[in-house]
Scaffold this active site. Structure first.
Site, PDB file in Angstrom:
ATOM      1  N   TYR A   1      -2.033   0.100  10.936  1.00  0.00           N
ATOM      2  CA  TYR A   1      -2.209  -0.532   9.627  1.00  0.00           C
ATOM      3  C   TYR A   1      -0.985  -0.291   8.750  1.00  0.00           C
ATOM      4  CZ  TYR A   1      -3.796  -1.156   4.825  1.00  0.00           C
ATOM      5  OH  TYR A   1      -3.883  -1.532   3.515  1.00  0.00           O
TER       6      TYR A   1
ATOM      7  N   THR B   1       0.828  -1.209   0.000  1.00  0.00           N
ATOM      8  CA  THR B   1       0.000   0.000   0.000  1.00  0.00           C
ATOM      9  C   THR B   1       0.862   1.259   0.000  1.00  0.00           C
ATOM     10  OG1 THR B   1      -1.580   1.274   1.341  1.00  0.00           O
ATOM     11  CG2 THR B   1      -0.121  -0.195   2.514  1.00  0.00           C
TER      12      THR B   1
END
Length: 385
Positions: A183, A159
């Site tokens: 995250y 990501t």
């Protein structure tokens, strides 16, 4: 197991969801492919595309509920279902990987299983780290120890959050890795371990750093901006305005259509020059969050005018509303994000072919069918190229 009968999927032709930007068509060599997280949003699109290419696919997913599995099968031609095997398993448990890996050797492995929601990760740091970091290690270690040959490529979906707050105008692969949210850090750990297993053990990993993915059949209407907005606009009780969180007014994000992500995954797996490398996958557009919501509302109203003009007018009249919400403990936000995809484009000739507004129209059609037409099957974009 036979697929549960349900309405036939509406297959949207590739030309309907593309801009025509030059990009090579991905191919899949014969053999079997493994997709972790294959019942999720991106995973299910990838699996359907692989089956359409005529190969065998094993899916490993921790949430093998009948609804998710049947929805995946509903988008697969009947003749292809025999080439699909779904295994219930969690990458956090090495023993769960054994059954799936028994189908090897694999031509390629696509690792998409993840805690994919920032808020969930903040609420359960241990689970997020165990899945996104240790789960990646478990898979890579199991592959290197498996009695069958290593796959040609292990593509790891990472990501843009690994970069943290942006300095300058965009992230390159050489930008500092400053992802410090739960995250972000958990994904960063899995990202780096993918590189470590290539360097240390010769596992042919490819790390793709993705931006915000949108498209039809995204069921995460609780957290992700586009599906959350669609769930409100197409609420059966009447259109409700999408919500813009006050703290997101100044945010800028890249967006990429799900079909282009599938293309990127397959190109990464098929190019020997990608092995051992890390790539940014550039989106089709970089937009502010208010602008995204404006375009969502306009696209929904435009489509609705052909079906229910009165509802279309209400959608436009509603617009979107700004709401203040309490900050979720542990959630860190990044104000600006923008990926430079030059390296991946030079290596594979990848370009995002679907512009945002065109992809949004397909996504609107899918959402309306899902919320307001209970007999409709999934609307799939470009699953057959």
């Amino acid at each position: 197991m036979k697929p549960v009968p349900e309405a036939s999927p509406q297959i949207i032709g590739a030309a309907e969801a593309r801009t025509g930007t030059e990009c090579p068509e991905p191919r899949a060599e014969g053999g079997r492919y493994l997709v972790t997280g294959g019942l999720g949003f991106v995973g299910s699109h990838l699996v359907r595309h692989l089956l359409a290419l005529g190969v065998q696919v094993t899916v490993l997913d921790s949430d093998r509920t009948s609804t998710r599995a049947d929805r995946l099968r509903a988008g697969v031609p009947a003749g292809s279902v025999a080439r699909l095997r779904i295994v219930a398993g969690d990458v956090r448990r090495p023993e769960d990987l054994h059954d799936a890996l028994a189908d090897g050797p694999f031509r390629a492995v696509f690792h998409l299983a993840a805690y994919s929601v920032i808020e969930r990760a903040a609420q359960d740091p241990t689970g997020a780290i165990a899945t996104n970091a240790i789960g990646t290690v478990n898979l890579l270690d199991a592959l290197r120890r498996a009695p069958s040959a290593l796959p040609d490529a292990v593509v790891i979906a990472s990501t843009d959050k690994v970069y943290g707050e942006m300095e300058g105008s965009r992230y390159t692969e050489q930008s500092a890795l400053r992802g410090i949210g739960i995250y972000d850090a958990a994904k960063l750990a899995g990202d780096v371990m993918g590189q470590a297993f290539h360097q240390s053990f010769g596992v042919p990993t490819v790390v793709l750093r993705l931006c915000n993915v949108f498209g039809p059949d995204d069921r995460n209407s609780r957290y992700r901006l586009v599906p959350r907005s669609m769930s409100l606009i197409f609420d059966p009780a009447g259109p409700l305005p999408p919500e813009l969180y006050f703290e997101s007014i100044g945010h800028w994000r890249d967006y990429i259509y799900v079909d282009d992500v599938v293309t990127a995954l397959l190109l990464a797996a098929g190019h020997p020059a990608c092995r051992g490398e890390v790539f940014n996958v550039a989106g089709c557009v970089n937009l502010s969050t208010p602008e995204v919501l404006r375009r969502v509302v306009e696209a929904a109203a435009e489509y609705e005018r052909r079906l229910d003009p009165e509802r279309a007018e209400r959608i436009m009249a509603n617009g979107f509303r700004v709401v203040v919400r309490g900050q979720t403990p542990g959630v860190t936000t990044i104000s600006r994000q923008h990926l430079d995809g030059t390296k991946f484009a030079q290596t594979t000739s990848f370009r995002a072919r679907t512009d945002f507004d065109h992809g949004l129209r397909v996504t609107v059609r899918a959402a309306r069918a899902g919320y307001l037409d209970p007999t409709a099957g999934p609307v799939l974009a470009g699953t057959t190229r």
